[in-house]
Design an enzyme around this catalytic site. Structure first.
Site, PDB file in Angstrom:
ATOM      1  N   ASP A  20      -2.844  -3.380  -5.043  1.00 49.26           N
ATOM      2  CA  ASP A  20      -2.221  -2.184  -5.196  1.00 49.26           C
ATOM      3  C   ASP A  20      -1.183  -2.358  -6.614  1.00 49.26           C
ATOM      4  O   ASP A  20      -0.710  -3.448  -6.998  1.00 49.26           O
ATOM      5  CB  ASP A  20      -1.144  -1.618  -4.293  1.00 49.26           C
ATOM      6  CG  ASP A  20      -0.510  -0.485  -4.563  1.00 49.26           C
ATOM      7  OD1 ASP A  20      -1.065   0.484  -5.207  1.00 49.26           O
ATOM      8  OD2 ASP A  20       0.811  -0.394  -4.656  1.00 49.26           O
ATOM      9  N   LYS A  21      -1.293  -1.408  -7.351  1.00 43.97           N
ATOM     10  CA  LYS A  21      -0.457  -1.498  -8.596  1.00 43.97           C
ATOM     11  C   LYS A  21       1.122  -1.980  -8.504  1.00 43.97           C
ATOM     12  O   LYS A  21       1.326  -2.765  -9.263  1.00 43.97           O
ATOM     13  CB  LYS A  21      -0.135   0.060  -9.082  1.00 43.97           C
ATOM     14  CG  LYS A  21       0.908   0.349 -10.242  1.00 43.97           C
ATOM     15  CD  LYS A  21       1.077   1.592 -10.406  1.00 43.97           C
ATOM     16  CE  LYS A  21       2.314   1.874 -11.479  1.00 43.97           C
ATOM     17  NZ  LYS A  21       2.471   3.297 -11.696  1.00 43.97           N
TER      18      LYS A  21
END
Length: 358
Positions: free
Chosen positions: A168-169
């Site tokens: 994820d970011k």
């Protein structure tokens, strides 16, 4: 037949893009759907697709099926599956359909290892991995394109090379990128067959009690909040099966540093599973971790927690280790990355708090 293509390129065998903390509706994206009509004779799915796709070899289709990219009626099938009337045959790729090409962007990369076949990158928190809705530029993939812009053998827009898995970011840590089709096929199958090794470290709210444990529960999109994943019983027909193993590394006053090993790679798996057992990741706003869940009501403690949120204003999760067999040499390779600065500072802060509060 009624084909509805958005992209006719079927990739060589790749992994199923384990997406433990990826903010996408799925780890894969549908690019082609063909509905068999009522007169469809029984036909192997690889031949069925070969007859309907242009510029795609049957061998590539077979490899895609082996990697789980070919589905019939929403279930992965092998290349020898026989298509029958009214079957819905779909092809999935590791990126959302988009019309524009990925352009190189001069974004700094923390490269842990690189040779002619692979690159291992230590991704910082805040960097989106792959272009998608709302994030068509400024991603890790754009940075890789810039880094390899002078390599005539590498085309970032070719699905046969590039990302092998994602995080994820707002999760930091290790990712491997394939520079050749052969490397992506090999690494993809290793992820698909679960022969890679990956360990994460997370700071969670509270003390789970035991020194280690196992969480099993299907993961699916939360029907009440599409930005979250929900956990359902293993016997449920909802979601995909998921198993997380956790082990305590260090206990603090009201938080615990744990190590997580995944048997599966589902969207938000660690975050959803830990929240499910009552121990959300610290500062994970989406799963309730950006509030005081343990501790006292004293103003000094509340101020301390707010300071911790400022130190690490994202879920305290780091992809710390990564191991795989090198696709060309056959050598087993293991990589380890230190905690990202913000998470290390957060852990140190809790360490000091635990010492002074005893």
């Amino acid at each position: 037949m009624r084909p509805q293509p958005t992209d006719t390129a079927v990739p060589a065998a790749q992994d199923d893009l384990p997406a433990d903390e990826v903010d996408n509706d799925s780890t894969l994206y549908e690019h082609l759907r063909i509905q068999a009509d009522k007169g469809q004779a029984l036909l192997r799915v690889d031949k069925f697709l070969f007859l309907h796709l242009q510029d795609t070899s049957r061998n590539r289709i077979q490899k895609a099926a082996q990697a789980g990219f070919i589905r019939v009626n929403d279930r992965p099938v092998k290349s020898n599956y026989r298509v029958k009337p009214f079957d819905s045959v779909t092809v999935w790729l590791d990126h959302p359909p988009y019309e524009t090409k990925i352009e190189p962007e001069n974004i700094p990369l923390d490269i842990v290892y690189e040779d002619q076949d692979v690159i291992v990158v230590n991704k910082p928190a805040g960097l989106v991995v792959h272009p998608g809705v709302g994030n068509y530029t400024g991603t890790l993939v754009n940075a890789i394109a810039w880094h390899l812009k002078d390599n005539p053998r590498f085309d970032i827009n070719n699905p046969e090379v590039g990302l092998v898995h994602r995080i994820d970011k707002d999760t930091s840590g290790l990712l491997v990128v394939a520079k050749t089709a052969q490397a992506k096929t090999s690494l993809g199958l290793q992820f698909f067959n679960k022969t890679t090794s990956r360990l994460y470290q997370a700071l969670i709210w509270g003390d789970p009690g035991a020194n280690e444990g196992r969480i099993e529960g299907n993961i699916a999109r939360d029907p009440k909040d599409r930005l979250r994943m929900a956990v359902f019983p293993p016997e449920s027909d909802k979601g995909k099966s998921a198993v997380t193993h956790w082990r305590v590394l260090r206990r603090y006053a009201y938080t615990t540093l744990v190590e997580c090993r995944l048997e599966t790679g589902r969207t938000h798996q660690i975050r959803a599973h830990m929240a499910h057992i009552g121990h959300p990741l610290f500062a994970d706003e989406r799963y309730g971790g950006m509030q005081i869940l343990r501790g006292t009501t004293e103003s000094s403690y509340r101020n301390f927690i707010q300071q911790c949120f400022k130190i690490c204003p994202r879920q305290a999760l780091h992809a710390k280790t990564l191991g795989f067999v090198h696709p060309a040499t056959g050598e087993r390779m293991e990589f380890d990355s230190p905690l990202a600065n913000d998470m290390q500072q957060l852990v140190d802060t809790w360490e000091n708090f635990a010492k002074t509060s005893n």
